[in-house]
Design a protein around this motif. Structure first.
Motif, PDB file in Angstrom:
ATOM      1  N   TYR A 136       0.850  -1.203   0.000  1.00 43.97           N
ATOM      2  CA  TYR A 136       0.000   0.000   0.000  1.00 43.97           C
ATOM      3  C   TYR A 136       0.879   1.243   0.000  1.00 43.97           C
ATOM      4  CZ  TYR A 136      -3.899   3.095   1.068  1.00 43.97           C
ATOM      5  OH  TYR A 136      -4.847   4.075   0.996  1.00 43.97           O
ATOM      6  N   SER A 268      -6.791 -10.604  -9.244  1.00 45.42           N
ATOM      7  CA  SER A 268      -6.597 -10.490  -7.793  1.00 45.42           C
ATOM      8  C   SER A 268      -5.995 -11.805  -7.311  1.00 45.42           C
ATOM      9  CB  SER A 268      -7.939 -10.236  -7.101  1.00 45.42           C
ATOM     10  OG  SER A 268      -8.785 -11.374  -7.237  1.00 45.42           O
ATOM     11  N   GLN A 297      -3.506  -7.401  -8.416  1.00 47.86           N
ATOM     12  CA  GLN A 297      -3.660  -6.425  -7.342  1.00 47.86           C
ATOM     13  C   GLN A 297      -3.616  -7.126  -5.990  1.00 47.86           C
ATOM     14  OE1 GLN A 297      -8.503  -6.134  -7.865  1.00 47.86           O
ATOM     15  NE2 GLN A 297      -7.473  -4.433  -6.908  1.00 47.86           N
ATOM     16  N   HIS A 323      -9.479  -4.488  -2.660  1.00 51.19           N
ATOM     17  CA  HIS A 323      -9.417  -3.030  -2.569  1.00 51.19           C
ATOM     18  C   HIS A 323     -10.308  -2.353  -3.610  1.00 51.19           C
ATOM     19  CE1 HIS A 323      -6.822   0.865  -2.665  1.00 51.19           C
ATOM     20  NE2 HIS A 323      -7.635   0.910  -1.642  1.00 51.19           N
ATOM     21  N   ASP A 327      -7.606   0.151  -8.402  1.00 50.73           N
ATOM     22  CA  ASP A 327      -6.165  -0.137  -8.380  1.00 50.73           C
ATOM     23  C   ASP A 327      -5.570  -0.201  -9.782  1.00 50.73           C
ATOM     24  OD1 ASP A 327      -5.939  -0.249  -5.661  1.00 50.73           O
ATOM     25  OD2 ASP A 327      -5.958  -2.432  -5.516  1.00 50.73           O
ATOM     26  N   VAL A 464      -3.296   6.706  -7.977  1.00 51.82           N
ATOM     27  CA  VAL A 464      -4.040   6.198  -6.825  1.00 51.82           C
ATOM     28  C   VAL A 464      -5.313   7.029  -6.686  1.00 51.82           C
ATOM     29  CG1 VAL A 464      -4.020   5.754  -4.347  1.00 51.82           C
ATOM     30  CG2 VAL A 464      -1.925   5.472  -5.696  1.00 51.82           C
ATOM     31  N   GLU A 467     -10.262   7.120  -2.386  1.00 52.52           N
ATOM     32  CA  GLU A 467     -10.865   5.946  -1.765  1.00 52.52           C
ATOM     33  C   GLU A 467     -12.120   6.307  -0.987  1.00 52.52           C
ATOM     34  OE1 GLU A 467      -6.962   5.299  -0.001  1.00 52.52           O
ATOM     35  OE2 GLU A 467      -7.218   3.165  -0.454  1.00 52.52           O
ATOM     36  N   CYS A 489     -11.734   1.457  -3.732  1.00 53.42           N
ATOM     37  CA  CYS A 489     -11.558   2.456  -4.788  1.00 53.42           C
ATOM     38  C   CYS A 489     -12.164   1.926  -6.079  1.00 53.42           C
ATOM     39  CB  CYS A 489     -10.081   2.794  -4.980  1.00 53.42           C
ATOM     40  SG  CYS A 489      -9.032   1.381  -5.400  1.00 53.42           S
TER      41      CYS A 489
END
Length: 705
Positions: A136, A268, A297, A323, A327, A464, A467, A489
């Motif tokens: 992160y 993922s 991710q 997340h 991403d 980024v 979020e 996000c």
């Protein structure tokens, strides 16, 4: 007025911990081409490449040197337990303890048993903390700090749009059947599609595919689901074949040879191994070496309470959750794809979701509109019902600073509260003239101009996106959660970064199409779909409704080309397995046959198909004239095969949908539909040898050259 939603957002400013997280996007990049395990055409990113920036200013940066135990750590961890941990584990644990100013994480690091008890668990926990720290931007402490801010805003009911007013954005609307030009572009659907063809050789595709099919009642990855039972082609194959058809069309339009369009798939931890295996098992569906890249991710830590306490799956394991597909932007930047695509002269990046096969029809005309209007970002949209559980595209006008105004997706549970604070305060209600929401529905597929995208990703936040947190509270006190939450996000929130980096220069719009043409995602289980239908829904979002809508879409295409064919209307739907579906005809037009309206009109002339019939068309060189079909027919021709069909008459028993009896043993990918397809009798014509062929009324294949 407070928002009734639990969502909260945070805006990244100059003091954002993301600011320098990816100052050198290539620092952590390790790309290896694997030709043995996963086939020759896939580029895989190594685990360390997925582990976050090597520049990240966290305590983990010291992991390569000896880590001594400071006083605060010594209050909780004995020297004997400390010495069994790796250096990176020590660094991560130190970082967690020292940043825990309010004691929200003491359940993680306090009251450890003496050395010799659960030592493997202690090592496992601290290694996981190190992974979470590295993956992160800014480290785990930045994640938890941000989470506390967002969770407080959520509990307080803070309105994230206090400084904005929503207005209906300016966009383009194209109808497949209409010859009338759009008011803004002055383009018809056909013209937009043709304009799109001028730019197809310079695009890159990104497929967001981080989810399993659990919500559908399917244990595998959604990309492996069969889009229909006529051809049994899965979603991933459909997308790959569409890109290959675009390549062929680009070569015809430009005269260039060997045009290759890259595809990046974001997976993922849940979907990565199965996605790779699917590609390996199918030889990458014919894509060439280096065409497909996979980026994986990382998950983020789950949170158990409003203080952002880490949720523990057990004593030594932090619970983690996805997340979100937002991403994808920083991953593309971090792994060097933006630089690479610029060097290759690419102009646009096309983002697709995993289980909406209809959307491929919208890509070319949307690209055409983007080129014509010079859009930096163009969202594919559909007409939206007021109150529908789907995001909407809106223009958010900043009340004091026009430079902060932007066009962006607003989630449905934010739109209604926002609209209730302005104008007539009625909220998300239909336009009396149309019966629809005046705000276009977001299909969550976008076309982005690479020049503006690259400039934005090289800005302070390095891709980024902003979020949010969406906890499900146990009661109105908003203090306890029903289950653990996390920061999330969304891919479609990238306009917030465009606005930040480009200001009023950001040119963001949308292109709207008829729903039948571009939107029918498979996202719900059969059981939930049946309940939705009982509740009056006409869009249950099941695998069966998605398959049915694909057939109906192709009925419309053949009807437009002049074929005598019945197009299923809502009143014609029949219930099979509890879901209303088309009675037929079931038509599949593969990308290898045609990807444009112009192609279909040129390749199909006259003919008729009965309602009970099924037809599959696959092959660039096939032309059909005066087909008479009452049954099932599959026509396939390999590249370099020119096949003229004139007057072919086919009558057979065809294909029939049969409901699955209760307790029957059928494959999971079939059972989620509620029916099987009995292919009683099918005429199949497959031509593989290059040459020219003619097929007449009797169906005999004659090679004429």
């Amino acid at each position: 007025m407070r928002f009734s939603t639990a969502l909260a957002f945070i805006t990244l400013g100059a003091s954002s911990s993301f600011g320098n997280a990816f100052a050198n996007p290539n620092a952590s990049k390790q790309i290896s081409k694997t030709s043995n395990a996963f086939g020759p055409s896939i580029t895989f990113l190594s685990k360390s490449a997925r582990g976050g920036s090597t520049d990240s200013k966290t305590a983990l940066a010291a992991a390569s040197t000896e880590t001594s135990m400071d006083e605060k750590v010594a209050e909780y961890i004995s020297p004997e337990n400390w010495e069994i941990l790796s250096e990176r584990g020590q660094a991560a644990l130190t970082n967690l303890i020292n940043s825990d100013e309010i004691g929200a994480q003491t359940h993680v690091y306090s009251e450890w048993p003496e050395k010799g008890t659960d030592d493997d668990g202690k090592k496992k926990l601290t290694e996981q903390l190190a992974d979470l720290d590295a993956s992160y931007p800014g480290g785990l402490s930045a994640y938890l700090s941000k989470a506390r801010v967002l969770l407080k805003e959520s509990a307080d009911g803070t309105n994230p749009f206090t400084e904005f007013e929503a207005s209906i954005p300016t966009g383009e609307s194209l109808s497949y059947d209409s010859p009338v030009p759009d008011d803004h572009t002055g383009m018809t659907f056909t013209q937009a599609e043709q304009k799109g063809l001028t730019g197809i050789k310079d695009v890159a595709f990104v497929l967001v595919a981080g989810g399993l099919g659990e919500r559908l009642g399917y244990s595998g990855i959604k990309l492996s689901l069969e889009t229909n039972l006529l051809t049994n082609k899965c979603y991933l194959e459909i997308y790959v074949k569409y890109i290959q058809a675009m390549q062929h069309m680009a070569e015809l339009k430009t005269g260039e040879k060997n045009i290759r369009i890259p595809l990046v798939i974001m997976t993922s931890g849940d979907t990565d191994p199965m996605t790779r295996q699917l590609l390996k098992d199918n030889n990458n569906y014919g894509m060439e070496e280096g065409q497909i890249s996979i980026v994986c991710q990382d998950k983020v830590a789950a949170l158990k309470d409003s203080n952002a306490g880490l949720s523990m799956a057990d004593k030594w394991t932090v619970e983690t959750k996805p997340h979100g597909h937002g991403d994808v932007h920083f991953l593309l930047y971090r792994e060097g794809f933006i630089d690479k695509w610029e060097e290759e002269g690419r102009k646009h990046v096309i983002f697709l979701q995993d289980t909406n096969a209809l959307v491929i029809n919208s890509i070319l005309p949307t690209l055409g509109v983007s080129i014509e209007k010079n859009f930096d970002m163009n969202s594919i949209c559909i007409p939206r019902l007021a109150g529908e559980a789907a995001g909407a595209i809106a223009r958010l006008e900043h009340k004091t600073d026009p430079e902060k105004s932007l066009v962006i997706n607003v989630e449905y549970n934010q739109l209604d509260p926002l609209l209730k604070t302005q104008g007539d305060c009625k909220g998300d209600v239909p336009d009396p003239a149309t019966g629809l929401s005046p705000y276009p529905g977001n299909a969550n597929n976008i076309v982005i101009g690479l020049e503006a995208y690259a400039k934005t990703l090289r800005g302070e936040d390095k891709g980024v996106v902003v979020e949010f947190v969406n906890p499900k509270y146990k009661d109105e006190t908003r203090t306890e959660f029903k289950k653990a939450t996390r920061l999330e996000c969304m891919m479609q929130d990238i306009p917030k970064l465009f606005q930040k980096e480009l200001g009023s220069e950001a040119n963001i719009g949308f292109t709207m199409f008829d729903r039948w043409f571009t939107f029918s995602p498979a996202k719900n289980s059969l059981e939930s779909g049946i309940e939705a239908v009982k509740g009056g829904s006409i869009a249950p979002g099941t695998m069966s409704s998605a398959e049915s809508d694909k057939y109906i879409q192709n009925q419309r295409k053949l009807k437009h080309a002049g074929m005598d064919i019945k197009v299923t209307e809502e009143k014609d739907l029949v219930e099979v397995g509890g879901i209303p579906v088309t009675p037929g005809p079931r038509i599949i037009i593969c990308p290898g046959f045609a990807i444009t309206q112009e192609e279909i009109v040129k390749k199909v002339e006259g003919g008729s198909i009965t309602e009970r019939s099924s037809l599959v068309l696959e092959g660039q060189g096939i032309k059909i004239k005066n087909l008479k079909l009452d049954g099932a027919l599959i026509l396939r021709a390999a590249p370099h095969c020119e096949v003229e069909i004139d007057g072919l008459t086919v009558t057979n028993e065809g294909c029939v949908l049969e409901e699955i009896p209760e307790g029957a043993d059928v494959e999971e990918s079939v059972s989620i539909r509620g029916y099987t397809m009995n292919k009683k009798e099918v005429k199949e014509i497959v031509i593989t040898e290059p040459g020219k062929y003619f097929i007449g009324e009797d169906g005999e294949v004659q090679k004429i050259e």
